[in-house]
Design a protein around this motif. Structure first.
Motif, PDB file in Angstrom:
ATOM      1  N   VAL A   1      13.888   1.939  -0.617  1.00 18.43           N
ATOM      2  CA  VAL A   1      14.907   2.872   0.314  1.00 18.43           C
ATOM      3  C   VAL A   1      16.188   2.387  -0.270  1.00 18.43           C
ATOM      4  O   VAL A   1      17.151   2.743  -0.335  1.00 18.43           O
ATOM      5  N   THR A   2      16.082   0.952  -0.496  1.00 16.83           N
ATOM      6  CA  THR A   2      17.303   0.146  -0.755  1.00 16.83           C
ATOM      7  C   THR A   2      17.748   0.690  -2.260  1.00 16.83           C
ATOM      8  O   THR A   2      19.074   0.870  -2.635  1.00 16.83           O
ATOM      9  N   VAL A   3      16.800   0.561  -2.932  1.00 13.65           N
ATOM     10  CA  VAL A   3      17.094   0.993  -4.589  1.00 13.65           C
ATOM     11  C   VAL A   3      17.400   2.373  -4.666  1.00 13.65           C
ATOM     12  O   VAL A   3      18.433   2.741  -5.432  1.00 13.65           O
ATOM     13  N   SER A   4      16.841   3.411  -3.838  1.00 15.76           N
ATOM     14  CA  SER A   4      16.938   4.930  -3.907  1.00 15.76           C
ATOM     15  C   SER A   4      18.452   5.167  -3.297  1.00 15.76           C
ATOM     16  O   SER A   4      18.892   6.470  -3.430  1.00 15.76           O
ATOM     17  N   GLY A   5      18.988   4.149  -2.536  1.00 17.02           N
ATOM     18  CA  GLY A   5      20.180   4.556  -1.899  1.00 17.02           C
ATOM     19  C   GLY A   5      20.013   5.253  -0.476  1.00 17.02           C
ATOM     20  O   GLY A   5      20.714   5.927   0.011  1.00 17.02           O
ATOM     21  N   ALA A   6      18.665   5.291  -0.109  1.00 14.33           N
ATOM     22  CA  ALA A   6      18.232   6.329   1.338  1.00 14.33           C
ATOM     23  C   ALA A   6      18.495   5.567   2.416  1.00 14.33           C
ATOM     24  O   ALA A   6      18.336   5.866   3.355  1.00 14.33           O
TER      25      ALA A   6
ATOM     26  N   ILE B   1      17.425   4.054 -11.618  1.00 17.96           N
ATOM     27  CA  ILE B   1      17.004   4.025 -10.456  1.00 17.96           C
ATOM     28  C   ILE B   1      15.531   4.380 -10.615  1.00 17.96           C
ATOM     29  O   ILE B   1      14.429   3.800  -9.612  1.00 17.96           O
ATOM     30  N   ASN B   2      15.366   5.520 -11.385  1.00 15.19           N
ATOM     31  CA  ASN B   2      14.004   5.891 -11.244  1.00 15.19           C
ATOM     32  C   ASN B   2      12.925   4.980 -12.065  1.00 15.19           C
ATOM     33  O   ASN B   2      11.731   4.824 -11.546  1.00 15.19           O
TER      34      ASN B   2
ATOM     35  N   ALA C   1      10.527   7.943   1.887  1.00 17.07           N
ATOM     36  CA  ALA C   1      11.852   8.264   1.572  1.00 17.07           C
ATOM     37  C   ALA C   1      12.678   7.697   0.682  1.00 17.07           C
ATOM     38  O   ALA C   1      13.332   8.012  -0.376  1.00 17.07           O
ATOM     39  N   GLY C   2      11.993   6.336   0.219  1.00 18.43           N
ATOM     40  CA  GLY C   2      12.549   5.587  -1.008  1.00 18.43           C
ATOM     41  C   GLY C   2      11.929   6.375  -2.181  1.00 18.43           C
ATOM     42  O   GLY C   2      12.798   6.227  -3.302  1.00 18.43           O
ATOM     43  N   PHE C   3      10.784   6.813  -2.277  1.00 16.73           N
ATOM     44  CA  PHE C   3      10.222   7.389  -3.483  1.00 16.73           C
ATOM     45  C   PHE C   3      10.656   8.997  -3.676  1.00 16.73           C
ATOM     46  O   PHE C   3      10.361   9.852  -4.715  1.00 16.73           O
ATOM     47  N   LYS C   4      11.444   9.518  -2.835  1.00 19.82           N
ATOM     48  CA  LYS C   4      11.820  10.988  -2.674  1.00 19.82           C
ATOM     49  C   LYS C   4      12.778  11.220  -3.932  1.00 19.82           C
ATOM     50  O   LYS C   4      12.483  12.288  -4.637  1.00 19.82           O
ATOM     51  N   PRO C   5      13.506  10.331  -4.772  1.00 17.50           N
ATOM     52  CA  PRO C   5      14.052  10.950  -5.865  1.00 17.50           C
ATOM     53  C   PRO C   5      12.983  11.003  -6.999  1.00 17.50           C
ATOM     54  O   PRO C   5      13.287  12.093  -8.145  1.00 17.50           O
ATOM     55  N   LEU C   6      12.089  10.261  -7.119  1.00 12.22           N
ATOM     56  CA  LEU C   6      10.811  10.440  -8.061  1.00 12.22           C
ATOM     57  C   LEU C   6      10.259  11.972  -7.930  1.00 12.22           C
ATOM     58  O   LEU C   6      10.070  12.617  -8.800  1.00 12.22           O
ATOM     59  N   VAL C   7      10.180  12.187  -6.630  1.00 11.54           N
ATOM     60  CA  VAL C   7       9.462  13.525  -6.278  1.00 11.54           C
ATOM     61  C   VAL C   7      10.278  14.664  -6.762  1.00 11.54           C
ATOM     62  O   VAL C   7       9.880  15.660  -7.200  1.00 11.54           O
ATOM     63  N   ASP C   8      11.592  14.521  -6.213  1.00 13.96           N
ATOM     64  CA  ASP C   8      12.673  15.495  -6.585  1.00 13.96           C
ATOM     65  C   ASP C   8      12.667  15.719  -7.992  1.00 13.96           C
ATOM     66  O   ASP C   8      12.781  16.846  -8.479  1.00 13.96           O
ATOM     67  N   ASN C   9      12.980  14.645  -9.036  1.00 16.93           N
ATOM     68  CA  ASN C   9      13.191  14.683 -10.144  1.00 16.93           C
ATOM     69  C   ASN C   9      12.173  14.983 -10.982  1.00 16.93           C
ATOM     70  O   ASN C   9      12.191  15.538 -12.123  1.00 16.93           O
ATOM     71  N   TYR C  10      10.773  14.595 -10.713  1.00 18.74           N
ATOM     72  CA  TYR C  10       9.848  14.819 -11.873  1.00 18.74           C
ATOM     73  C   TYR C  10       8.446  15.851 -10.952  1.00 18.74           C
ATOM     74  O   TYR C  10       8.178  16.755 -11.607  1.00 18.74           O
ATOM     75  N   VAL C  11       8.329  15.439  -9.788  1.00 21.80           N
ATOM     76  CA  VAL C  11       7.039  16.035  -9.348  1.00 21.80           C
ATOM     77  C   VAL C  11       7.322  17.707  -8.969  1.00 21.80           C
ATOM     78  O   VAL C  11       6.450  18.453  -9.487  1.00 21.80           O
TER      79      VAL C  11
ATOM     80  N   ALA D   1       8.526   1.049 -11.408  1.00 20.66           N
ATOM     81  CA  ALA D   1       8.136  -0.361 -11.286  1.00 20.66           C
ATOM     82  C   ALA D   1       7.584  -0.691  -9.943  1.00 20.66           C
ATOM     83  O   ALA D   1       6.532  -1.383  -9.811  1.00 20.66           O
ATOM     84  N   ILE D   2       8.305  -0.515  -8.940  1.00 18.36           N
ATOM     85  CA  ILE D   2       7.918  -0.602  -7.514  1.00 18.36           C
ATOM     86  C   ILE D   2       6.542   0.121  -7.314  1.00 18.36           C
ATOM     87  O   ILE D   2       5.512  -0.450  -6.573  1.00 18.36           O
ATOM     88  N   LEU D   3       6.428   1.452  -7.543  1.00 15.27           N
ATOM     89  CA  LEU D   3       5.047   2.127  -7.527  1.00 15.27           C
ATOM     90  C   LEU D   3       4.064   1.299  -8.109  1.00 15.27           C
ATOM     91  O   LEU D   3       2.598   1.198  -7.549  1.00 15.27           O
ATOM     92  N   LEU D   4       4.153   1.080  -9.415  1.00 15.30           N
ATOM     93  CA  LEU D   4       3.295   0.200 -10.072  1.00 15.30           C
ATOM     94  C   LEU D   4       2.656  -1.045  -9.373  1.00 15.30           C
ATOM     95  O   LEU D   4       1.552  -1.624  -9.304  1.00 15.30           O
TER      96      LEU D   4
END
Length: 350
Positions: A39-44, A2-3, A247-257, A8-11
């Protein structure tokens, strides 16, 4: 997995608009679609999320403010133009631009970033300069407004969330980051004046009149009811897109940032150029942090917000009303913001 997809979406968001003109011309719809995908990919994606987004009063306040200001400009544009011309008969254009950038930057924390940016675009609309020069002044002024608005919890959502999260008093941010922001606003004013000085020093009234005539057709085209409605809808979609992306990129923020060293986080926060900086601030800042960490996080977010159109509310409003394209904004916003980031890093960490 997912990450990786989210990266890739961010890029794609950061690159595609600069290479595909159709997407650049319709950046709002592109970001909206990418937000839905994220948000679909992240399950949000959920009814609760959609309900939460649609209950955000800022969506409607900003859209209504843009629509109403457009109507008011249509009604009073002749008087506004005469007022600006009258001022320019007494002071040089470079002094006027300096004052515009500095005053809006310093007052945005009281009148809010929304009002400051609306005032900015209506004045820039009728300045006796070409579109490419309006772009430069607007980008610089929006960075000034974005910085200044963070000085009080009234100015913008980021400062409101930070004060709430830290449970601090009204002037906490002014004390904490004001020492960097106030000088930066004056530097932005000087930069704007210096740029104007390249082509408008000692401008003759005749030259100014020619500029006004040249811009008259553009203003008539931009400020009509149909265009005002379309522009307001586009800004609403843009704001929806930012909510979805955050909301969609929250997993990236939580896991890395959130787990990064503060010095690295300062630079990583350049992602606020495409994500809502208020959301990032809420995720990153904790009452347990010392003032140095809070200062570094906030300055990284605020300065990076000037890089691209999605970076903050003034950018979105100004680009929408002045028809500034993503490539035009990035060409000015990225180098200026990077330079400010480097200088600020030296003062904060070294």
């Amino acid at each position: 997995m997912i990450n990786a997809i989210l990266f890739a979406i961010l890029l794609i968001i950061l690159t595609v608009p600069f290479f595909v003109k159709a997407i650049e011309d319709n950046i709002e719809y592109f970001l909206f679609v990418m937000g839905i995908i994220a948000v679909t990919v992240s399950g949000a994606m959920s009814l609760d999320l959609l309900s939460h987004i649609l209950k955000n009063h800022l969506l409607y306040i900003i859209t209504a403010a843009v629509f109403i200001s457009g109507l008011l400009f249509e009604i009073f544009k002749i008087k506004i133009k005469e007022f600006v011309k009258s001022i320019l008969n007494h002071i040089s254009l470079k002094i006027f631009v300096f004052m515009l950038i500095v005053v809006l930057g310093l007052t945005s924390s009281i009148i809010t970033a929304i009002v400051a940016s609306l005032v900015l675009v209506e004045i820039v609309h009728i300045l006796p300069i070409h579109h490419k020069d309006k772009v430069v002044i607007t980008v610089i002024a929006c960075l000034s407004i974005g910085l200044g608005a963070a000085l009080t919890p009234v100015g913008e959502p980021l400062s409101t969330l930070v004060i709430s999260a830290l449970k601090k008093d009204f002037f906490y941010l002014l004390r904490t980051i004001g020492i960097y922001i106030v000088p930066a606003i004056f530097v932005m004013g000087i930069l704007g004046a210096f740029y104007v000085n390249r082509f408008a020093d000692n401008a003759k009234p005749k030259q100014e009149e020619e500029y006004f005539k040249e811009e008259e057709m553009e203003i008539r085209q931009i400020e009509n009811i149909k265009f005002i409605v379309i522009r307001s809808i586009k800004i609403f979609i843009f704001l929806l897109a930012l909510e979805l992306l955050s909301a969609g990129f929250k997993p990236l923020v939580d896991n890395y940032v959130m787990h990064m060293n503060v010095r690295l986080l300062y630079w990583v926060n350049m992602i606020s150029a495409v994500l809502d900086n208020a959301t990032l601030a809420a995720a990153e800042i904790s009452p347990a942090m010392d003032p140095e960490h809070i200062r570094a996080i906030l300055m990284g977010l605020l300065i990076s917000g000037g890089m691209l159109i999605p970076g903050n509310i003034p950018n979105i409003i100004s680009a929408g009303k002045l028809e500034i394209k993503s490539k035009e904004w990035a060409k000015i916003g990225i180098p200026i913001s990077m330079a400010v980031l480097v200088v600020c890093y030296i003062f904060v960490f070294i």
